[in-house]
Scaffold this active site. Structure first.
Site, PDB file in Angstrom:
ATOM      1  N   HIS A  60       0.837  -1.202   0.000  1.00  0.00           N
ATOM      2  CA  HIS A  60       0.000   0.000   0.000  1.00  0.00           C
ATOM      3  C   HIS A  60       0.874   1.255   0.000  1.00  0.00           C
ATOM      4  O   HIS A  60       1.970   1.256   0.582  1.00  0.00           O
ATOM      5  CB  HIS A  60      -0.898   0.039   1.242  1.00  0.00           C
ATOM      6  CG  HIS A  60      -1.712  -1.198   1.452  1.00  0.00           C
ATOM      7  ND1 HIS A  60      -2.633  -1.649   0.544  1.00  0.00           N
ATOM      8  CD2 HIS A  60      -1.731  -2.095   2.478  1.00  0.00           C
ATOM      9  CE1 HIS A  60      -3.190  -2.760   0.996  1.00  0.00           C
ATOM     10  NE2 HIS A  60      -2.652  -3.057   2.161  1.00  0.00           N
ATOM     11  N   GLU A  77      -1.518  -0.062   8.284  1.00  0.00           N
ATOM     12  CA  GLU A  77      -2.459  -0.970   8.929  1.00  0.00           C
ATOM     13  C   GLU A  77      -1.735  -1.783   9.991  1.00  0.00           C
ATOM     14  O   GLU A  77      -0.500  -1.779  10.072  1.00  0.00           O
ATOM     15  CB  GLU A  77      -3.118  -1.895   7.901  1.00  0.00           C
ATOM     16  CG  GLU A  77      -2.141  -2.770   7.132  1.00  0.00           C
ATOM     17  CD  GLU A  77      -2.794  -3.478   5.941  1.00  0.00           C
ATOM     18  OE1 GLU A  77      -3.769  -2.945   5.375  1.00  0.00           O
ATOM     19  OE2 GLU A  77      -2.301  -4.556   5.567  1.00  0.00           O
ATOM     20  N   ARG A 155      -1.347  -5.100  -6.046  1.00  0.00           N
ATOM     21  CA  ARG A 155      -0.991  -6.513  -5.972  1.00  0.00           C
ATOM     22  C   ARG A 155       0.268  -6.793  -6.798  1.00  0.00           C
ATOM     23  O   ARG A 155       0.350  -6.433  -7.972  1.00  0.00           O
ATOM     24  CB  ARG A 155      -2.125  -7.390  -6.494  1.00  0.00           C
ATOM     25  CG  ARG A 155      -3.400  -7.355  -5.664  1.00  0.00           C
ATOM     26  CD  ARG A 155      -4.376  -8.440  -6.123  1.00  0.00           C
ATOM     27  NE  ARG A 155      -5.694  -8.210  -5.566  1.00  0.00           N
ATOM     28  CZ  ARG A 155      -6.689  -7.595  -6.215  1.00  0.00           C
ATOM     29  NH1 ARG A 155      -6.511  -7.189  -7.461  1.00  0.00           N
ATOM     30  NH2 ARG A 155      -7.848  -7.401  -5.641  1.00  0.00           N
TER      31      ARG A 155
END
Length: 267
Positions: A60, A77, A155
């Site tokens: 990310h 995160e 990805r």
């Protein structure tokens, strides 16, 4: 307020969830998001993740990189492991530092799995995943993810699944080095502790009515996530498998709490 549950099907999800989420499902559920009914977009997103297969290897962007692409923020995160089968692993960072060119070659030659560092996990582990960290979640894991609230994922590799890859974008922002284990913590099951003190949010494990853990934190919003027992958020009872949202720590009543995670966004 009590946030609503949103079940998100995923090809790597599970057909059988814990009873607090309804047990057997008609399709594979990979995530349960907690979102407001309407009119509010929290800075943080809390979700449960259930894995039956490996998730994609992904990365990310940070705030600056995401805003260049038109997003409001990047995506840091963290993962709190609720349960893990024997042998379960997380892929975080690389086994060694490499160049962007070598990372690209590893992907196109189907060798990226061997380059990722796969770490064994157990209940109570906490991993902070800063933006830029190459990561994946293995099968047999139930975890709670707290993240900056934005849906942006690049990805690198998806095991042949027919989903879009974002190789150039991912490599341009990836940290091509091993994971810093200072971002890992093993929570003592029966102790209140600050699990994470990040630049964008904090996460606490709170036992019983230990409100002192929260008093000195000035935050933009608070998320209460009971693991055992229940809490009350502005008059709404929040039980295990649920999540409450409020503006102040003092809005959270811990008198019936046994163990909860409390997350807050930093102003």
């Amino acid at each position: 307020m009590k946030l609503k549950q949103k079940k998100v099907p995923k090809p790597w999800g599970q057909l059988s969830l814990p009873q607090i989420f309804g047990g057997k499902q008609k399709e594979k559920i990979g995530e349960i998001w907690f979102t407001p009914e309407k009119g509010i977009t929290p800075t943080l997103l809390v979700k449960y993740i259930f894995t039956g297969e490996k998730l994609s290897i992904q990365v990310h962007p940070n705030d600056r990189q995401a805003r260049r692409q038109g997003f409001p923020r990047g995506k840091d995160e963290c993962w709190y492991i609720v349960d893990a089968e024997p042998g379960a692993v997380l892929g975080i960072g690389l086994t060694k530092e490499v160049s962007a060119t070598k990372l690209h070659a590893a992907v196109v030659c189907d060798q990226i799995e061997q380059l990722v560092e796969w770490k064994p996990v157990k209940r109570g582990d906490l991993y902070y995943i800063p933006a830029g960290t190459i990561h994946a979640i293995g099968p047999g894991i139930q975890l709670i993810e707290v993240q900056q609230n934005v849906d942006i994922t690049y990805r690198l590799y998806d095991y042949g699944r027919p989903r879009e890859l974002h190789l150039d974008d991912a490599i341009s922002i990836a940290t091509t080095a091993p994971y810093n284990m200072k971002n890992h913590l093993e929570a003592v099951p029966d102790q209140s502790v600050k699990l994470l003190d990040g630049p964008h949010f904090r996460l606490f494990q709170v036992i019983a009515d230990d409100h002192d853990m929260l008093r000195d934190t000035i935050a933009g919003e608070w998320h209460a996530i009971p693991l055992e027992g229940e809490v009350t958020v502005r008059g709404k009872v929040i039980r295990a498998g649920e999540c409450g949202l409020c503006a102040k720590a003092s809005d959270i009543d811990l008198s019936a709490n046994i163990k909860s995670l409390i997350a807050c966004s930093m102003k």
